[in-house]
Write an enzyme that holds these catalytic residues in place. Structure first.
Site, short mmCIF file in Angstrom:
data_model
loop_
_atom_site.label_atom_id
_atom_site.label_comp_id
_atom_site.label_asym_id
_atom_site.label_seq_id
_atom_site.Cartn_x
_atom_site.Cartn_y
_atom_site.Cartn_z
N LYS A 51 0.85 -1.21 0.00
CA LYS A 51 0.00 0.00 0.00
C LYS A 51 0.88 1.25 0.00
O LYS A 51 0.64 2.20 -0.75
CB LYS A 51 -0.92 -0.01 1.23
CG LYS A 51 -2.05 -1.03 1.12
CD LYS A 51 -2.75 -1.26 2.46
CE LYS A 51 -3.77 -2.38 2.32
NZ LYS A 51 -4.39 -2.78 3.60
N GLN A 95 -3.85 -1.27 9.83
CA GLN A 95 -3.88 -2.60 9.21
C GLN A 95 -4.49 -3.63 10.16
O GLN A 95 -4.12 -3.73 11.32
CB GLN A 95 -2.45 -3.02 8.81
CG GLN A 95 -2.38 -4.34 8.08
CD GLN A 95 -3.12 -4.33 6.74
OE1 GLN A 95 -3.02 -3.38 5.97
NE2 GLN A 95 -3.86 -5.39 6.47
N ASP A 118 -10.80 3.22 4.73
CA ASP A 118 -11.15 1.80 4.72
C ASP A 118 -12.68 1.60 4.77
O ASP A 118 -13.17 0.50 4.49
CB ASP A 118 -10.54 1.10 5.95
CG ASP A 118 -9.34 0.24 5.58
OD1 ASP A 118 -9.18 -0.06 4.39
OD2 ASP A 118 -8.59 -0.13 6.51
#
Ligand code: NAP
Length: 292
Positions: A51, A95, A118
């Site tokens: 990412k 994460q 997200d």
């Protein structure tokens, strides 16, 4: 059978993202993404690295925060607070999964919903359920929807079956496909571990999204001819012939199912690249909204 090439479609999304970044940069704005990793889980470390790398390649200001697995809940909350207040950061991603002593839901709730690229914050979950386009949609289901659209699949009126009801994939996927309007308007059934006679349900699908985390779960007898299959699964299976001793497979028995399909995504090279592409696009959306 048509192979839906996620790598190629992700490239197209990245090109769009690059153009949007150039427009922002012309106004003196650089989108910023903070990726937070707690601990040293190898899969999470690899995801965070890719990412970060992709963000940098696109011209996104990318900030990687790596905390030891001994980091506490308050360490993490303090970092999130700091990132919430940082005007150079438009998107924040912690994460998943963090170490077990971390209350992940509380961390997600602490992220400013306007920076929750997200799409996991309750405000964004509610906006998706309410068909409110001002929220953020989780990247993996958003990527699956884009794959269907790019492959020219008729979604409106189709019978879609989603295998899995997680908050990361299955549930938002079902909401997206049933939403009113473009990319939605499907008739959606969601299958989970308590569902009875799963094969009878999946055989009715025009569109089948598999997101359960069981290698090769979807077999040829579960799919009727002409179905479009999106395989979200990423599962490691032992393979002594592979350099790493394992290979990645999806939730679909690809070799047996693919010949029956109108279209299908491979693993790898299907949904995976799209997840990162949609994360970058969401980050740019966050920056655009901030600049508006
Ligand atoms: P998850 O949180 O473990 O959820 C799995 C879902 O599948 C649950 O709803 C579970 O039902 C259901 N399920 C499990 N076994 C089942 C069975 N035998 N029959 C019917 N339903 C069953 O997993 P996830 O995070 O959604 O991820 C699913 C897969 O997608 C994994 O392989 C993951 O690695 C992959 N993934 C890929 C990407 C990508 O970028 N390509 C992104 C995210 C996830 P219950 O709710 O009843 O337990």
């Amino acid at each position: 059978m048509k192979l839906i090439n996620g790598t190629e479609i992700a490239k197209k999304v990245h090109e769009e993202t690059r153009r949007r970044i150039a427009t922002l940069q012309a106004r003196g704005i650089t989108p910023g993404l903070a990726v937070v990793l707690v601990g040293d889980d190898p899969a999470s470390t690899a995801y965070v690295r890719s990412k970060d790398k992709r963000a940098a390649e696109l011209g996104i200001h990318s900030l990687k925060h790596e905390l030891p697995s001994s980091a506490t809940q308050s360490d993490l909350l303090a970092l999130v607070e700091c990132l919430n207040a940082d005007p150079a950061i438009h998107g924040i991603l912690v994460q998943s999964p963090p170490p077990l002593h971390i209350d992940e839901a509380a961390i997600v709730r602490a992220i400013d919903p306007r920076k929750d690229v997200d799409g996991f914050h309750p405000v964004n979950v509610a906006k998706l359920a309410l068909d409110d386009p001002t929220g953020f949609v989780p990247c993996t289901p958003l990527g699956c929807q884009r794959l269907l659209v790019e492959a020219g699949v008729q979604i409106a009126g189709a019978r879609a079956v989603v295998l899995g009801r997680s908050m990361i994939v299955g549930k938002p996927m079902a909401l997206l496909l049933m939403a009113k309007g473009s990319g939605g308007d499907a008739t959606v059934t969601v299958v989970h571990s308590r569902s009875r006679d799963i094969a009878a349900i999946t055989r009715e699908a025009d569109i089948l999204i598999a997101a359960i985390g069981r290698p090769g779960f979807v077999t040829a007898d579960m799919v009727r001819a002409g179905t479009v299959v999106i395989d979200v699964g990423i599962n490691r299976v032992d393979d002594p012939t592979a350099a790493k001793g394992y290979r990645l497979v999806g939730d679909v028995d690809f070799d047996a199912v693919a010949p029956k399909c109108a279209a299908i995504t491979p693993v790898p090279g299907g949904v995976g690249p799209m997840t990162i592409a949609m994360l970058m696009a969401n980050t740019v959306t966050a920056a655009e909204r901030c600049a508006a």
